[in-house]
Design a protein around this motif. Structure first.
Motif, short mmCIF file in Angstrom:
data_model
loop_
_atom_site.label_atom_id
_atom_site.label_comp_id
_atom_site.label_asym_id
_atom_site.label_seq_id
_atom_site.Cartn_x
_atom_site.Cartn_y
_atom_site.Cartn_z
N GLY A 77 146.59 7.53 49.12
CA GLY A 77 146.70 6.13 48.49
C GLY A 77 147.03 5.52 50.00
N GLY A 78 146.98 4.58 50.19
CA GLY A 78 147.25 3.02 50.86
C GLY A 78 146.07 3.63 51.92
N GLY A 79 146.03 2.65 52.91
CA GLY A 79 145.09 2.27 53.93
C GLY A 79 145.01 2.34 55.34
N VAL A 80 143.81 2.30 56.43
CA VAL A 80 144.00 2.54 57.35
C VAL A 80 143.08 1.04 57.91
N LEU A 81 143.57 1.05 59.05
CA LEU A 81 143.15 -0.07 59.61
C LEU A 81 142.50 0.16 61.72
N ILE A 82 142.04 -0.02 61.68
CA ILE A 82 141.12 0.17 63.02
C ILE A 82 140.73 -0.95 63.91
N VAL A 83 141.31 -1.49 65.46
CA VAL A 83 141.02 -2.66 65.50
C VAL A 83 140.79 -1.78 67.07
N ASP A 84 139.17 -2.20 67.49
CA ASP A 84 138.67 -1.42 69.21
C ASP A 84 138.14 -2.75 68.83
N ASP A 85 138.15 -2.65 70.70
CA ASP A 85 137.77 -3.65 71.65
C ASP A 85 136.45 -3.22 72.41
N GLY A 129 155.41 4.36 56.01
CA GLY A 129 155.21 5.15 55.87
C GLY A 129 154.30 6.02 56.46
N GLY A 130 154.14 5.45 57.46
CA GLY A 130 152.10 5.36 58.08
C GLY A 130 153.18 5.88 59.76
N GLY A 131 152.48 5.55 60.19
CA GLY A 131 152.31 5.05 61.51
C GLY A 131 150.67 4.36 62.73
N MET A 132 150.88 4.48 63.81
CA MET A 132 150.49 3.63 64.75
C MET A 132 149.30 4.53 66.06
N LEU A 133 148.13 4.82 66.14
CA LEU A 133 147.69 5.26 66.86
C LEU A 133 147.09 4.63 67.84
N LEU A 134 147.46 4.81 69.43
CA LEU A 134 146.72 4.51 70.09
C LEU A 134 145.53 5.29 70.91
N ASP A 135 144.45 5.27 71.33
CA ASP A 135 143.33 5.64 71.57
C ASP A 135 142.28 5.23 72.35
N ARG A 136 140.75 5.46 72.69
CA ARG A 136 139.96 4.44 73.43
C ARG A 136 138.78 4.20 72.22
N SER A 137 138.21 3.26 72.66
CA SER A 137 137.37 3.46 71.46
C SER A 137 136.17 3.68 72.22
N PRO A 138 135.12 3.10 71.16
CA PRO A 138 133.80 4.35 71.58
C PRO A 138 132.94 3.83 72.77
N SER A 139 133.74 1.95 72.51
CA SER A 139 132.63 1.65 73.62
C SER A 139 133.56 1.69 74.79
#
Length: 433
Positions: free
Chosen positions: A363-371, A407-417
């Motif tokens: 349930g719910g959703g996931v949003l990913i923003v890459d640059d 009820g979710g969270g945020m994760l910071l990472d490196r994009s594939p580019s």
């Protein structure tokens, strides 16, 4: 805590009762022996006057109801009452007129029918007196002792039970006030600043409860005052917004004026939303529910004009069906604007960005923003108020709080580019929403 207090009281009271119980039981045993002997002496003395004249069969040949065995030995060898062999003390009483009580560890009573003084005066030719023997079996005084022991032990257990019940009652009262204090503190810690603790109980607990109530009232007052001040400060933005709108209306380039006017409308709506948010708390029943796909498409369309001006490409991959998340629509729109605005503000022109929306299995959703920019600075630079590049550092913190509130969270990472990646997990709407 209540169990510990009750256990301590029970242990102390039990030890005290045990220290008193042992000597009481010993005294009860001795007293039962003495009473058995006194009863036997009285029975023997009552039979002495008639010992020589009682007819055969006048005494029972079995122990009496009280357990005493009565036997009369006459000089002619006749034995009345319970048959018994001649014991040494009986012969001694007949020959020398000596009475005996409890000889050789027994509880028997042997009394001669004639006084010892009379026998001594009669000399060797005096007649042999009759002898009365009352035997006290061991089980007689043991039964008396057992009844006394049971009564004393029952009384001790009753006292122990009463002490434990009183200790439990007092402990429950004391711990009850602490439980009420803890429940009030939990409600205040959970954000219910209207919760109050009814001060009561011992003076120490009552003072803590009163102090907690004053603290909650003080915090509530400070938050209300801060909310009013924030709303007032935000309301002051209306004046420069009005001036900007007048300036935009005077532009000769009507296409640019229309675009700037639309941007001012969005900014004015944002200011109104901030004022409403800070002037009141969210009303109960306000649906925390939004379609992540629809909001993502709407914000991509909004930022596409600026992306075109800066030679950027915004790609969106989203399912065709709605993805419902537990976030209010204005908050979700503000989170997406903060993420996209960060890319525009902190990456050079021409840097592309990608948005991915998908539904979560639970349930719910996931949003990913890459640059494709340079990525995030060191982790400590992402803390609120410590971000570099002239930023306040509040954008990602606002996004994080929106995700966590759902009820979710945020994760910071490196994009594939090689650039930055921000992944938001947003919870599913509640059933009543």
């Amino acid at each position: 805590m209540r169990a510990q207090l009750t256990t301590v009281v029970a242990a102390v009271l039990g030890a005290c009762l045990l220290a008193l119980l042992v000597p009481v039981l010993v005294l009860a045993r001795v007293d039962s022996e003495q009473r058995a002997l006194i009863s036997a002496v009285q029975r023997a003395q009552a039979l002495l006057p008639d010992a020589a004249t009682l007819p055969p069969g006048a005494l029972p040949t079995v122990p009496m109801a009280d357990g005493l065995s009565v036997t009369i030995y006459r000089p002619d060898g006749q034995v009345l009452g319970v048959p018994a062999a001649l014991a040494p003390e009986v012969l001694d009483a007949a020959r020398h007129g000596r009475a005996s009580i409890g000889l050789d560890g027994r509880a028997d009573v042997v009394l001669p029918a004639l006084p010892a003084a009379g026998l001594g005066a009669a000399g060797a030719g005096a007649p042999v007196p009759s002898v009365v023997r009352v035997a006290v079996p061991d089980d007689v005084w043991e039964r008396v002792a057992l009844r006394t022991w049971l009564l004393v032990i029952a009384l001790a257990l009753a006292l122990l039970l009463a002490g434990v019940l009183v200790a439990e009652y007092l402990a429950r009262r004391q711990v009850g006030w602490l439980d009420a204090l803890g429940s009030g503190a939990d409600r205040i810690a959970a954000g219910d600043l209207s919760a109050r603790v009814q001060p009561g109980g011992p003076p120490e607990i009552s003072r803590v409860g009163a102090a907690l109530d004053r603290l909650a009232a003080r915090v509530e007052h400070l938050i209300d005052a801060q909310r009013v001040r924030s709303a007032d400060l935000t309301h002051r933005l209306r004046t420069p917004l009005t001036a900007l709108r007048l300036g935009v209306d005077g532009l000769r380039d009507r296409s640019a004026a229309a675009r700037l006017s639309a941007d001012l409308d969005v900014l004015s709506q944002a200011v109104d939303e901030v004022i409403r948010a800070v002037r009141r708390s969210e009303e109960p029943g306000t649906p925390a529910k939004a379609d992540l796909v629809a909001v993502a498409r709407d914000r991509v369309n909004f930022w596409s004009a600026l992306a075109e001006d800066t030679a950027r490409v915004i790609s969106l991959a989203a399912p065709e069906h709605p993805v419902w998340v537990r976030v209010r629509h204005p908050d979700l729109r503000a989170a997406l604007d903060a993420l996209l605005g960060n890319v525009f503000a902190h990456t050079p022109s021409g840097i592309p960005m990608w948005l991915l929306v998908r539904a979560s299995p639970d349930g719910g959703g996931v949003l990913i923003v890459d640059d494709a920019g340079a990525g995030f600075p060191p982790a400590e630079a992402l803390w609120p108020g410590r971000s570099g590049g002239g930023s306040t550092g509040l954008g990602l913190d606002i996004v994080r709080r929106i995700a966590e509130d759902s009820g979710g969270g945020m994760l910071l990472d490196r994009s594939p580019s090689g650039g930055a990646r921000v992944e938001l997990s947003l919870g599913a709407p509640l059933a009543q929403d």
